[in-house]
Design a protein around this motif. Structure first.
Motif, PDB file in Angstrom:
ATOM      1  N   LEU A  51       0.850  -1.183   0.000  1.00  0.00           N
ATOM      2  CA  LEU A  51       0.000   0.000   0.000  1.00  0.00           C
ATOM      3  C   LEU A  51       0.889   1.239   0.000  1.00  0.00           C
ATOM      4  CD1 LEU A  51      -2.965   0.816  -0.018  1.00  0.00           C
ATOM      5  CD2 LEU A  51      -2.890   0.875   2.480  1.00  0.00           C
ATOM      6  N   LEU A  52       0.907   1.937  -1.114  1.00  0.00           N
ATOM      7  CA  LEU A  52       1.719   3.138  -1.286  1.00  0.00           C
ATOM      8  C   LEU A  52       0.996   4.330  -0.680  1.00  0.00           C
ATOM      9  CD1 LEU A  52       4.049   4.769  -2.627  1.00  0.00           C
ATOM     10  CD2 LEU A  52       2.610   4.876  -4.674  1.00  0.00           C
ATOM     11  N   ALA A  53       1.679   5.057   0.186  1.00  0.00           N
ATOM     12  CA  ALA A  53       1.145   6.276   0.787  1.00  0.00           C
ATOM     13  C   ALA A  53       1.765   7.473   0.085  1.00  0.00           C
ATOM     14  CB  ALA A  53       1.461   6.310   2.277  1.00  0.00           C
ATOM     15  N   VAL A  54       0.944   8.449  -0.275  1.00  0.00           N
ATOM     16  CA  VAL A  54       1.417   9.666  -0.927  1.00  0.00           C
ATOM     17  C   VAL A  54       0.770  10.847  -0.219  1.00  0.00           C
ATOM     18  CG1 VAL A  54       1.617  10.913  -3.108  1.00  0.00           C
ATOM     19  CG2 VAL A  54       1.465   8.413  -3.122  1.00  0.00           C
ATOM     20  N   SER A  55       1.585  11.762   0.265  1.00  0.00           N
ATOM     21  CA  SER A  55       1.060  12.927   0.970  1.00  0.00           C
ATOM     22  C   SER A  55       2.199  13.904   1.222  1.00  0.00           C
ATOM     23  CB  SER A  55       0.431  12.487   2.296  1.00  0.00           C
ATOM     24  OG  SER A  55      -0.442  13.469   2.786  1.00  0.00           O
ATOM     25  N   GLY A  56       1.874  15.003   1.837  1.00  0.00           N
ATOM     26  CA  GLY A  56       2.889  15.942   2.277  1.00  0.00           C
ATOM     27  C   GLY A  56       3.235  15.660   3.720  1.00  0.00           C
ATOM     28  N   PRO A  57       4.467  15.918   4.138  1.00  0.00           N
ATOM     29  CA  PRO A  57       4.844  15.626   5.520  1.00  0.00           C
ATOM     30  C   PRO A  57       4.311  16.661   6.501  1.00  0.00           C
ATOM     31  CG  PRO A  57       6.655  16.693   4.434  1.00  0.00           C
ATOM     32  CD  PRO A  57       5.582  16.477   3.387  1.00  0.00           C
ATOM     33  N   PHE A 108       6.565   9.770  -0.702  1.00  0.00           N
ATOM     34  CA  PHE A 108       6.149   8.400  -0.969  1.00  0.00           C
ATOM     35  C   PHE A 108       6.616   7.569   0.222  1.00  0.00           C
ATOM     36  CE2 PHE A 108       7.313   9.628  -5.479  1.00  0.00           C
ATOM     37  CZ  PHE A 108       6.018   9.672  -5.961  1.00  0.00           C
ATOM     38  N   ALA A 109       5.783   6.640   0.684  1.00  0.00           N
ATOM     39  CA  ALA A 109       6.195   5.737   1.762  1.00  0.00           C
ATOM     40  C   ALA A 109       5.283   4.523   1.755  1.00  0.00           C
ATOM     41  CB  ALA A 109       6.120   6.431   3.123  1.00  0.00           C
ATOM     42  N   ASP A 110       5.715   3.476   2.423  1.00  0.00           N
ATOM     43  CA  ASP A 110       4.831   2.347   2.671  1.00  0.00           C
ATOM     44  C   ASP A 110       3.803   2.828   3.699  1.00  0.00           C
ATOM     45  OD1 ASP A 110       4.116  -0.202   4.409  1.00  0.00           O
ATOM     46  OD2 ASP A 110       4.715  -0.872   2.405  1.00  0.00           O
ATOM     47  N   ALA A 111       2.527   2.558   3.456  1.00  0.00           N
ATOM     48  CA  ALA A 111       1.482   3.049   4.353  1.00  0.00           C
ATOM     49  C   ALA A 111       1.688   2.551   5.780  1.00  0.00           C
ATOM     50  CB  ALA A 111       0.106   2.650   3.834  1.00  0.00           C
ATOM     51  N   GLY A 112       2.239   1.361   5.949  1.00  0.00           N
ATOM     52  CA  GLY A 112       2.478   0.831   7.274  1.00  0.00           C
ATOM     53  C   GLY A 112       3.547   1.585   8.041  1.00  0.00           C
ATOM     54  N   ALA A 113       4.392   2.316   7.334  1.00  0.00           N
ATOM     55  CA  ALA A 113       5.477   3.076   7.978  1.00  0.00           C
ATOM     56  C   ALA A 113       5.155   4.560   8.084  1.00  0.00           C
ATOM     57  CB  ALA A 113       6.770   2.886   7.187  1.00  0.00           C
ATOM     58  N   TRP A 114       3.982   4.971   7.609  1.00  0.00           N
ATOM     59  CA  TRP A 114       3.671   6.395   7.521  1.00  0.00           C
ATOM     60  C   TRP A 114       3.737   7.095   8.880  1.00  0.00           C
ATOM     61  CZ3 TRP A 114       3.732   9.629   3.667  1.00  0.00           C
ATOM     62  CH2 TRP A 114       3.220  10.915   3.865  1.00  0.00           C
TER      63      TRP A 114
END
Length: 143
Positions: free
Chosen positions: A18-24, A113-119
């Motif tokens: 699950l790819l997570a995409v967002s701003g930090p 970009f990050a793995d959703a589990g590591a967000w």
């Protein structure tokens, strides 16, 4: 400007698929703004770049430089046959006005970009670095 060959800048591991995409720097309590399912694995990060020349006043000379313009996550070597806009859980494309797009706030001109589990752990590191004044690029050394 001249578009030059993309440059590989890293690898993103997505064990959850699950790819997570967002701003930090935007609303972390609800997780990443956009998530997209992809096969679990490792994916190449490429940096798009352009080369251009300009007159540098302090050197009093014409200078040529190459600068990054965007980063892409290469999910497949096969060219895309179609494109679909990635939307967040609160986005409803049926309600969009003409030419409206989904996305996330980029006040800091940053997307991640990050793995959703590591967000959440990654955002916690980012915030800890900001609180300590280290900035996001210097968080690694903190415990």
């Amino acid at each position: 400007m001249t578009v030059v060959q993309p440059r590989r800048v890293g690898t993103l591991r997505l064990p959850s698929g699950l790819l997570a995409v967002s701003g930090p720097d935007t609303g972390h309590g609800d997780g990443p703004h956009i998530t997209v399912p992809v096969p679990p694995g490792e994916y190449v990060l490429d940096e798009a770049r352009v080369r251009y020349s300009y007159h540098c006043e302090w050197r009093n000379a014409e200078v040529t430089t190459t600068q990054p313009t965007a980063v892409r996550l290469l999910v497949s070597d096969t060219p895309a046959a179609t494109w679909e806009m990635a939307v967040g859980p609160q986005d409803d494309p049926r309600l969009f006005i003409e030419r409206q797009t989904a996305g996330f706030v980029t006040d800091g001109a940053t997307g991640c970009f990050a793995d959703a589990g590591a967000w959440e752990p990654l955002i916690a590191l980012f915030e800890r670095g900001l609180v300590r004044g280290a900035g996001p690029g210097r968080v690694r050394g903190h415990r």
